[in-house]
Design a protein around this motif. Structure first.
Motif, PDB file in Angstrom:
ATOM      1  N   ARG A  34      -0.489   8.205  14.998  1.00  0.00           N
ATOM      2  CA  ARG A  34      -0.016   7.181  14.046  1.00  0.00           C
ATOM      3  C   ARG A  34      -0.674   5.714  14.208  1.00  0.00           C
ATOM      4  NH1 ARG A  34       5.415   8.176  15.641  1.00  0.00           N
ATOM      5  NH2 ARG A  34       5.780  10.026  14.910  1.00  0.00           N
ATOM      6  N   MET A  35      -0.789   5.266  15.477  1.00  0.00           N
ATOM      7  CA  MET A  35      -1.165   3.828  15.936  1.00  0.00           C
ATOM      8  C   MET A  35      -2.562   4.011  15.717  1.00  0.00           C
ATOM      9  SD  MET A  35      -1.038   1.943  19.662  1.00  0.00           S
ATOM     10  CE  MET A  35       0.857   2.124  19.591  1.00  0.00           C
ATOM     11  N   GLN A  36      -3.434   4.856  15.766  1.00  0.00           N
ATOM     12  CA  GLN A  36      -4.851   4.951  15.452  1.00  0.00           C
ATOM     13  C   GLN A  36      -4.998   4.837  14.266  1.00  0.00           C
ATOM     14  OE1 GLN A  36      -6.769   8.648  16.854  1.00  0.00           O
ATOM     15  NE2 GLN A  36      -8.724   7.734  16.636  1.00  0.00           N
ATOM     16  N   MET A  37      -4.104   5.626  13.543  1.00  0.00           N
ATOM     17  CA  MET A  37      -4.241   5.552  11.888  1.00  0.00           C
ATOM     18  C   MET A  37      -4.134   3.995  11.459  1.00  0.00           C
ATOM     19  SD  MET A  37      -5.278   7.098   9.169  1.00  0.00           S
ATOM     20  CE  MET A  37      -5.332   8.653   9.995  1.00  0.00           C
ATOM     21  N   ALA A  38      -2.918   3.602  11.690  1.00  0.00           N
ATOM     22  CA  ALA A  38      -2.557   2.222  11.424  1.00  0.00           C
ATOM     23  C   ALA A  38      -3.533   1.020  11.563  1.00  0.00           C
ATOM     24  CB  ALA A  38      -1.198   1.838  12.178  1.00  0.00           C
ATOM     25  N   THR A  39      -4.216   1.167  13.074  1.00  0.00           N
ATOM     26  CA  THR A  39      -5.284   0.450  13.395  1.00  0.00           C
ATOM     27  C   THR A  39      -6.311   0.327  12.338  1.00  0.00           C
ATOM     28  OG1 THR A  39      -4.403   0.475  15.612  1.00  0.00           O
ATOM     29  CG2 THR A  39      -6.723  -0.329  15.049  1.00  0.00           C
ATOM     30  N   ARG A  42      -5.644  -1.201   8.806  1.00  0.00           N
ATOM     31  CA  ARG A  42      -5.762  -2.467   9.181  1.00  0.00           C
ATOM     32  C   ARG A  42      -6.931  -2.974   9.141  1.00  0.00           C
ATOM     33  NH1 ARG A  42      -1.800  -2.574  12.350  1.00  0.00           N
ATOM     34  NH2 ARG A  42      -2.772  -2.335  13.988  1.00  0.00           N
ATOM     35  N   GLN A  43      -7.805  -2.580   9.787  1.00  0.00           N
ATOM     36  CA  GLN A  43      -9.116  -2.926  10.197  1.00  0.00           C
ATOM     37  C   GLN A  43     -10.118  -2.533   8.743  1.00  0.00           C
ATOM     38  OE1 GLN A  43     -10.431  -1.215  13.653  1.00  0.00           O
ATOM     39  NE2 GLN A  43      -9.572  -2.795  15.125  1.00  0.00           N
ATOM     40  N   SER A  44      -9.971  -1.544   8.074  1.00  0.00           N
ATOM     41  CA  SER A  44     -10.656  -1.133   6.986  1.00  0.00           C
ATOM     42  C   SER A  44      -9.725  -1.356   5.669  1.00  0.00           C
ATOM     43  CB  SER A  44     -10.947   0.208   7.217  1.00  0.00           C
ATOM     44  OG  SER A  44     -11.361   0.540   8.388  1.00  0.00           O
ATOM     45  N   SER A  46     -10.300  -2.854   2.889  1.00  0.00           N
ATOM     46  CA  SER A  46     -10.974  -2.924   1.556  1.00  0.00           C
ATOM     47  C   SER A  46     -11.592  -1.441   1.479  1.00  0.00           C
ATOM     48  CB  SER A  46     -11.972  -3.800   1.518  1.00  0.00           C
ATOM     49  OG  SER A  46     -13.003  -3.837   2.501  1.00  0.00           O
ATOM     50  N   ALA A  47     -11.438  -0.519   2.665  1.00  0.00           N
ATOM     51  CA  ALA A  47     -12.217   0.472   2.441  1.00  0.00           C
ATOM     52  C   ALA A  47     -11.268   1.897   3.275  1.00  0.00           C
ATOM     53  CB  ALA A  47     -13.320   0.533   2.987  1.00  0.00           C
ATOM     54  N   THR A  48     -10.041   1.830   3.051  1.00  0.00           N
ATOM     55  CA  THR A  48      -9.191   2.698   3.567  1.00  0.00           C
ATOM     56  C   THR A  48      -9.418   4.087   3.565  1.00  0.00           C
ATOM     57  OG1 THR A  48      -7.904   2.622   1.477  1.00  0.00           O
ATOM     58  CG2 THR A  48      -7.072   1.147   3.355  1.00  0.00           C
ATOM     59  N   GLY A  49     -10.173   4.608   2.592  1.00  0.00           N
ATOM     60  CA  GLY A  49     -10.703   5.949   2.605  1.00  0.00           C
ATOM     61  C   GLY A  49     -11.599   6.426   3.778  1.00  0.00           C
ATOM     62  N   SER A  50     -12.104   5.340   4.266  1.00  0.00           N
ATOM     63  CA  SER A  50     -12.808   5.597   5.482  1.00  0.00           C
ATOM     64  C   SER A  50     -12.156   6.168   6.925  1.00  0.00           C
ATOM     65  CB  SER A  50     -13.845   4.343   6.246  1.00  0.00           C
ATOM     66  OG  SER A  50     -12.951   3.288   6.489  1.00  0.00           O
ATOM     67  N   CYS A  51     -10.774   5.758   6.751  1.00  0.00           N
ATOM     68  CA  CYS A  51      -9.984   6.547   7.736  1.00  0.00           C
ATOM     69  C   CYS A  51      -9.844   7.796   7.777  1.00  0.00           C
ATOM     70  CB  CYS A  51      -8.901   5.690   7.853  1.00  0.00           C
ATOM     71  SG  CYS A  51      -9.092   3.775   8.191  1.00  0.00           S
ATOM     72  N   ILE A  52      -9.792   8.543   6.586  1.00  0.00           N
ATOM     73  CA  ILE A  52      -9.669   9.810   6.243  1.00  0.00           C
ATOM     74  C   ILE A  52     -10.546  10.591   7.225  1.00  0.00           C
ATOM     75  CG2 ILE A  52      -9.319  11.815   4.724  1.00  0.00           C
ATOM     76  CD1 ILE A  52      -8.953   9.762   2.497  1.00  0.00           C
TER      77      ILE A  52
END
Length: 173
Positions: A34-39, A42-44, A46-52
């Motif tokens: 959860r923490m890794q995903m939230a970070t 937050r850092q991405s 404008s490109a949240t899809g890059s976290c998938i």
């Protein structure tokens, strides 16, 4: 026209699923994920899809043993984080909309769950037998993550619209 009983049942099923998604989980791995995903989100911004896939890829790289089993397990592990986020944003959206729209949203979510199950089963069945489970798990991960991000954007836009007027005030002389 959808009967009221159907909408009420759909809303109840959706609410129960969301409550289950928010049940406290003592799993320390999930908390770290959860923490890794939230970070990442937050850092991405404008490109949240890059976290998938972030958690799944990291998990597979660290895994020992059968790679296919690791891919399936790691995809499910990340999907759990996205499902939790989907449950939270789904509840926020349900609180923000009126009764009729709430039933419509619950029906939509149930239909979406069915669509994902069918799409990913079809996608998996088109693969060689040894890859079916892994491809299906990856498909479900992507679909749940994308739906979560979609609803998070929707809730964010609603909150932003409530704060900002659509046009600045004008002084009429």
């Amino acid at each position: 026209m959808i009967p009221i009983r159907t909408l009420a049942l759909a809303a109840a099923i959706f609410a129960a699923a969301q409550a289950q998604a928010q049940a406290p989980r003592p799993n320390p791995v999930l908390a770290a994920d959860r923490m890794q995903m939230a970070t990442c989100l937050r850092q991405s911004a404008s490109a949240t899809g890059s976290c998938i896939g972030l958690i799944a890829v990291t998990c597979v790289r660290a895994a020992t043993g059968d790679r296919r089993d690791a891919e399936i397990g790691c995809a499910r592990r990340e999907e759990a984080v996205w499902r939790e986020r989907l449950g939270i944003v789904g509840q926020a959206l349900m609180r923000a909309i009126d009764g009729g729209t709430r039933g419509q949203f619950a029906s939509l979510q149930i239909a979406w769950e069915g669509y994902v199950a069918q799409k990913c089963a079809f996608y998996g069945s088109a693969q060689p037998p040894a890859r079916v489970a892994g491809m299906q798990a990856g498909c479900e991960l992507r679909e749940v993550a994308n739906r979560s991000l979609e609803l998070e954007r929707m809730v964010g836009q609603q909150r932003g619209a409530a704060r900002r007027p659509s046009s600045p005030p004008q002084i009429i002389r």
